[in-house]
Design a protein around this motif. Structure first.
Motif, mmCIF file in Angstrom:
data_model
loop_
_atom_site.group_PDB
_atom_site.id
_atom_site.type_symbol
_atom_site.label_atom_id
_atom_site.label_comp_id
_atom_site.label_asym_id
_atom_site.label_seq_id
_atom_site.Cartn_x
_atom_site.Cartn_y
_atom_site.Cartn_z
ATOM 1 N N GLY A 40 0.655 -1.247 -0.161
ATOM 2 C CA GLY A 40 -0.012 0.050 0.034
ATOM 3 C C GLY A 40 0.876 1.339 -0.121
ATOM 4 O O GLY A 40 0.252 2.274 -0.118
ATOM 5 N N ASP A 41 2.150 1.192 0.215
ATOM 6 C CA ASP A 41 2.922 2.358 0.125
ATOM 7 C C ASP A 41 4.574 1.961 -0.280
ATOM 8 O O ASP A 41 5.486 2.451 0.669
ATOM 9 C CB ASP A 41 2.896 3.016 1.697
ATOM 10 C CG ASP A 41 3.284 4.428 1.427
ATOM 11 O OD1 ASP A 41 3.398 5.226 0.655
ATOM 12 O OD2 ASP A 41 4.012 4.698 2.653
ATOM 13 N N LEU A 42 4.462 1.421 -1.151
ATOM 14 C CA LEU A 42 5.694 0.503 -1.816
ATOM 15 C C LEU A 42 6.735 1.647 -2.263
ATOM 16 O O LEU A 42 7.053 1.328 -3.460
ATOM 17 C CB LEU A 42 5.508 -0.741 -2.623
ATOM 18 C CG LEU A 42 6.732 -1.779 -2.433
ATOM 19 C CD1 LEU A 42 7.399 -1.903 -1.344
ATOM 20 C CD2 LEU A 42 5.998 -2.982 -3.428
ATOM 21 N N HIS A 43 6.881 2.496 -1.633
ATOM 22 C CA HIS A 43 7.881 3.745 -2.600
ATOM 23 C C HIS A 43 9.366 3.236 -1.861
ATOM 24 O O HIS A 43 9.531 2.430 -1.278
ATOM 25 C CB HIS A 43 7.427 5.082 -2.034
ATOM 26 C CG HIS A 43 7.510 5.402 -0.666
ATOM 27 N ND1 HIS A 43 8.491 5.747 0.131
ATOM 28 C CD2 HIS A 43 6.484 5.492 0.300
ATOM 29 C CE1 HIS A 43 8.369 5.995 1.361
ATOM 30 N NE2 HIS A 43 6.912 5.800 1.249
ATOM 31 N N THR A 44 10.423 4.111 -2.444
ATOM 32 C CA THR A 44 11.703 3.435 -2.289
ATOM 33 C C THR A 44 12.384 3.797 -0.725
ATOM 34 O O THR A 44 13.299 3.337 -0.419
ATOM 35 C CB THR A 44 12.667 4.082 -3.278
ATOM 36 O OG1 THR A 44 12.324 5.588 -3.325
ATOM 37 C CG2 THR A 44 12.738 3.494 -4.578
ATOM 38 N N GLY A 45 11.302 4.761 -0.170
ATOM 39 C CA GLY A 45 11.572 4.931 1.220
ATOM 40 C C GLY A 45 11.046 3.842 2.316
ATOM 41 O O GLY A 45 11.245 3.729 3.517
ATOM 42 N N SER A 46 10.302 2.885 1.550
ATOM 43 C CA SER A 46 9.762 1.791 2.373
ATOM 44 C C SER A 46 10.753 0.631 2.058
ATOM 45 O O SER A 46 10.120 -0.555 2.373
ATOM 46 C CB SER A 46 8.242 1.292 1.993
ATOM 47 O OG SER A 46 7.196 2.490 2.166
ATOM 48 N N ILE A 47 11.761 0.692 1.604
ATOM 49 C CA ILE A 47 12.889 -0.101 1.339
ATOM 50 C C ILE A 47 14.028 -0.123 2.057
ATOM 51 O O ILE A 47 14.733 0.936 2.024
ATOM 52 C CB ILE A 47 13.066 -0.345 -0.065
ATOM 53 C CG1 ILE A 47 11.720 -0.648 -0.817
ATOM 54 C CG2 ILE A 47 14.034 -1.416 -0.335
ATOM 55 C CD1 ILE A 47 11.809 -0.663 -2.191
ATOM 56 N N ILE A 107 9.801 -2.599 4.263
ATOM 57 C CA ILE A 107 9.438 -2.159 5.935
ATOM 58 C C ILE A 107 8.052 -1.378 5.337
ATOM 59 O O ILE A 107 7.701 -1.000 4.475
ATOM 60 C CB ILE A 107 10.597 -1.321 6.550
ATOM 61 C CG1 ILE A 107 10.915 -0.131 5.746
ATOM 62 C CG2 ILE A 107 11.789 -2.253 6.810
ATOM 63 C CD1 ILE A 107 11.611 0.945 6.583
ATOM 64 N N ASP A 108 7.515 -0.846 6.715
ATOM 65 C CA ASP A 108 6.354 -0.004 6.786
ATOM 66 C C ASP A 108 5.342 -0.295 5.979
ATOM 67 O O ASP A 108 4.683 0.589 5.419
ATOM 68 C CB ASP A 108 7.154 1.169 6.154
ATOM 69 C CG ASP A 108 7.611 2.295 6.909
ATOM 70 O OD1 ASP A 108 7.772 1.926 8.205
ATOM 71 O OD2 ASP A 108 7.916 3.767 6.588
ATOM 72 N N GLY A 109 4.907 -1.547 6.283
ATOM 73 C CA GLY A 109 3.475 -1.764 6.030
ATOM 74 C C GLY A 109 2.133 -1.462 6.532
ATOM 75 O O GLY A 109 0.957 -2.200 6.422
ATOM 76 N N GLU A 110 2.334 -0.208 7.031
ATOM 77 C CA GLU A 110 1.125 0.277 7.929
ATOM 78 C C GLU A 110 -0.069 0.609 6.877
ATOM 79 O O GLU A 110 -1.163 0.577 7.206
ATOM 80 C CB GLU A 110 1.441 1.407 8.582
ATOM 81 C CG GLU A 110 1.757 2.666 7.647
ATOM 82 C CD GLU A 110 2.678 3.549 8.627
ATOM 83 O OE1 GLU A 110 2.562 3.655 9.724
ATOM 84 O OE2 GLU A 110 3.806 4.176 7.967
ATOM 85 N N PHE A 111 0.242 0.823 5.676
ATOM 86 C CA PHE A 111 -0.810 1.228 4.535
ATOM 87 C C PHE A 111 -1.507 -0.135 4.058
ATOM 88 O O PHE A 111 -2.426 0.003 2.934
ATOM 89 C CB PHE A 111 -0.139 2.117 3.331
ATOM 90 C CG PHE A 111 -0.317 3.473 3.935
ATOM 91 C CD1 PHE A 111 -1.208 4.426 3.446
ATOM 92 C CD2 PHE A 111 0.803 3.946 4.531
ATOM 93 C CE1 PHE A 111 -1.111 5.990 3.820
ATOM 94 C CE2 PHE A 111 0.936 5.184 4.847
ATOM 95 C CZ PHE A 111 -0.093 6.158 4.589
HETATM 96 MG MG MG Z 1 6.096 4.968 5.502
#
Ligand code: MG
Ligand code: SR1
Length: 412
Positions: A236-243, A253-257
Motif C-alpha cells: 500500500g505504500d511501496l515507495h523507495t523509502g519503504s525499502i 518495511i513500513d506496511g502500515e498502509f
Molecule cells: Mg512509511
C-alpha cells in the motif's frame, strides 16, 4: 494525552522505550546485557510515526509507535491503529517472503508499539539511490516480494473464505486508505490546499494533467479500481523509502498502509519512484538504466507470479485448487491468466504515473530532486517528470509492454 478509545496510551520518550523493552523478557534477552548497556537513537524518517533503534550487547531491535497525529504535522490528528495493521501485515506476509521483510517481534495494543528486527547496516533505498549506488539485487527482489506477497494472499492460492476473512481485517484500515485515496488518487487532480509546488513554471503542465479528457478518464478508472478491485493484500505504500537494502540484501518495511486492492498499485508505486529517481539523475545512461530496471522488475514479477500460479493449479482439472476456474489450458497457458497479468501491467503503468504526479504537486514530496544543485534545474526536471507521467495517463491502456510505456525515458 491518551485518546478516549485508548486509555492506556502514552507517547514513549527514549527512557520510556528502554523501560518498555526491559519489561519484555524475550526482547530484553534478544538485546542482551542489562538495560544500562543498551543504546537508543531516534531514526524517525517517514511522515507518520516515531521510530527508534535500540542496540544491546547481543543484538538490536527497531521500535515504532503510532502518534495521535501525523508526525510531521501535529495539527493533523489521526487514530493510532496504523501500527496494528503493520503488525498484522508482517504476520500475514512474513511466511510468504521471509528473507524480504522483517519479523514482527511484538505488538502492544495499548501503546500501539510495534517491535521488529533491526536492520543494522542497511540503508533506506531512496537515500542510497540518491548517493549513486547501483545495487542490482533490489529491483528483482522487490518484484519477487510483490509477486509472492500478493499471490499468496489472493484467491489464486487460498480458499476464498480465508481471503475474505483477512480482507475484512484490512478493510478497517480506513484512516490510511483515506490518505491514499485523497493524497495519491484525488487531490493532485484539482485545487486543494494540501497541494503545493514551488515554481509557477509547472502551472501549465499541471493544467494539462487536469484538463486532458484522456487523463481524467484514466485517473477516474484507476481511483475506482483502487476501491473496487481487492485482488490481493497490498503493502500500500511501496515507495523507495519503504525499502531498506544493502548491496546483497533487500527488506520491505513500513506496511502500515496494508489493504486489499489491485496488485498493480504496489508495482506502480515502486516503479514510479524509480522513474522519479531517473528524472533527478543527470548521468548520460540514466534513462536507459531506468528502462532496463523497469523491464527487469516486470519480467521478474511475471515469471514469479506465473510460476506460483502454475504450481498452485498444475492440472486442467475442474475441481482442483482453491479457485478451480483459474486452471491452465492443456498447453500450460491460460487465457484467464494472460488477461489478469495484462490488467496488472495496465494498473502498474497508471499508478506509476499517479505516484510521480502526487510526489511533485501533492502533499508529500520526496527528496529525490533535492540533489539537483539549482532551482531552475530542479524545476526543469520536475516539469519533465510531470510531462512524462501525463503522457503515461494520456495513452493509458494502449501501451502493451515496458518499452512502449517507458521507452521515452531514454530520451527524457
Ligand atoms: Mg512509511
Ligand atoms: C500524511 S501521510 C503522507 C504520505 O506519507 C506516507 O509515507 C504515504 O506515502 C502517504 O501518502
Amino acid at each position: 494525552h491518551a485518546p478516549p478509545n485508548a486509555p492506556r496510551y502514552r507517547t514513549l520518550d527514549m527512557p520510556g522505550i528502554l523501560a518498555f523493552l526491559s519489561g519484555l523478557p524475550d526482547l530484553a534477552a534478544r538485546l542482551g546485557g542489562t538495560r544500562a548497556q543498551w543504546t537508543i537513537r531516534e531514526v524517525s524518517d517517514g511522515n507518520l510515526n516515531n521510530v527508534f533503534v535500540v542496540d544491546g550487547p547481543r543484538g538490536g531491535v527497531c521500535v515504532k509507535q503510532s502518534l495521535p497525529h501525523v508526525r510531521v504535522d501535529p495539527s493533523w490528528k489521526m487514530p493510532l491503529d496504523r501500527t496494528f495493521f503493520e503488525a498484522s501485515y508482517l504476520r500475514d506476509i512474513h511466511p510468504l517472503v521471509p528473507g524480504l521483510t522483517t519479523r514482527c517481534l511484538h505488538f502492544d495494543p495499548d501503546l500501539f508499539v510495534l517491535v521488529v528486527e533491526s536492520l543494522a547496516g542497511h540503508a533506506v533505498y531512496r537515500t542510497a539511490l540518491m548517493s549513486g549506488v547501483d545495487w542490482p539485487r533490489v529491483v528483482p527482489d522487490i518484484a519477487t516480494f510483490v509477486a509472492r506477497a500478493t499471490f499468496g494472499t489472493s484467491v489464486l492460492s487460498e480458499p476464498f473464505e480465508r481471503v475474505f476473512d483477512r480482507h475484512a481485517v484490512y478493510a478497517r484500515n480506513q484512516t490510511l486508505q483515506r490518505i491514499t485515496l485523497d493524497l495519491v488518487l484525488d487531490d493532485p487532480y484539482h485545487d486543494h490546499p494540501r497541494n503545493h509546488w514551488d515554481d509557477v513554471r509547472l502551472d501549465d503542465v499541471v493544467g494539462r494533467i487536469r484538463t486532458s479528457p484522456a487523463v481524467r478518464r484514466a485517473v477516474d478508472a484507476l481511483r475506482l479500481r483502487f476501491l473496487t478491485c481487492p485482488q490481493a493484500l497490498l503493502h500500500g505504500d511501496l515507495h523507495t523509502g519503504s525499502i531498506m537494502a544493502t548491496a546483497t540484501d533487500t527488506r520491505v518495511i513500513d506496511g502500515e498502509f496494508a489493504i486489499y486492492g489491485p496488485i498493480g498499485f504496489d508495482c506502480g508505486m515502486f516503479v514510479g519512484n524509480l522513474v522519479l529517481r531517473r528524472f533527478a539523475d543527470f548521468s548520460p545512461d540514466a534513462g536507459r538504466r531506468c528502462v532496463a530496471e523497469i523491464a527487469r522488475f516486470w519480467d521478474t514479477f511475471v515469471a514469479e507470479f506465473t510460476r506460483l500460479w502454475a504450481a498452485a493449479h498444475p492440472t486442467p482439472s475442474a475441481t482442483s485448487g482453491p479457485c478451480a476456474f483459474f486452471v491452465p489450458d492443456a498447453d500450460g497457458a491460460s487465457p484467464g491468466r494472460t488477461a489478469f497479468v495484462r490488467a496488472v501491467f495496465d494498473d502498474m503503468v497508471g499508478y506509476c504515473a499517479m505516484e510521480i504526479i502526487r510526489r511533485i504537486i501533492g502533499y508529500a514530496h520526496t527528496a529525490d530532486f533535492d540533489v539537483i544543485p539549482t532551482h531552475d534545474a530542479r524545476t526543469e526536471r520536475r516539469r519533465a517528470a510531470l510531462s512524462f507521467a501525463c503522457g503515461l495517463l494520456d495513452a493509458h491502456g494502449t501501451q502493451g509492454d515496458v518499452e512502449a510505456a517507458f521507452g521515452a525515458l531514454v530520451r527524457e
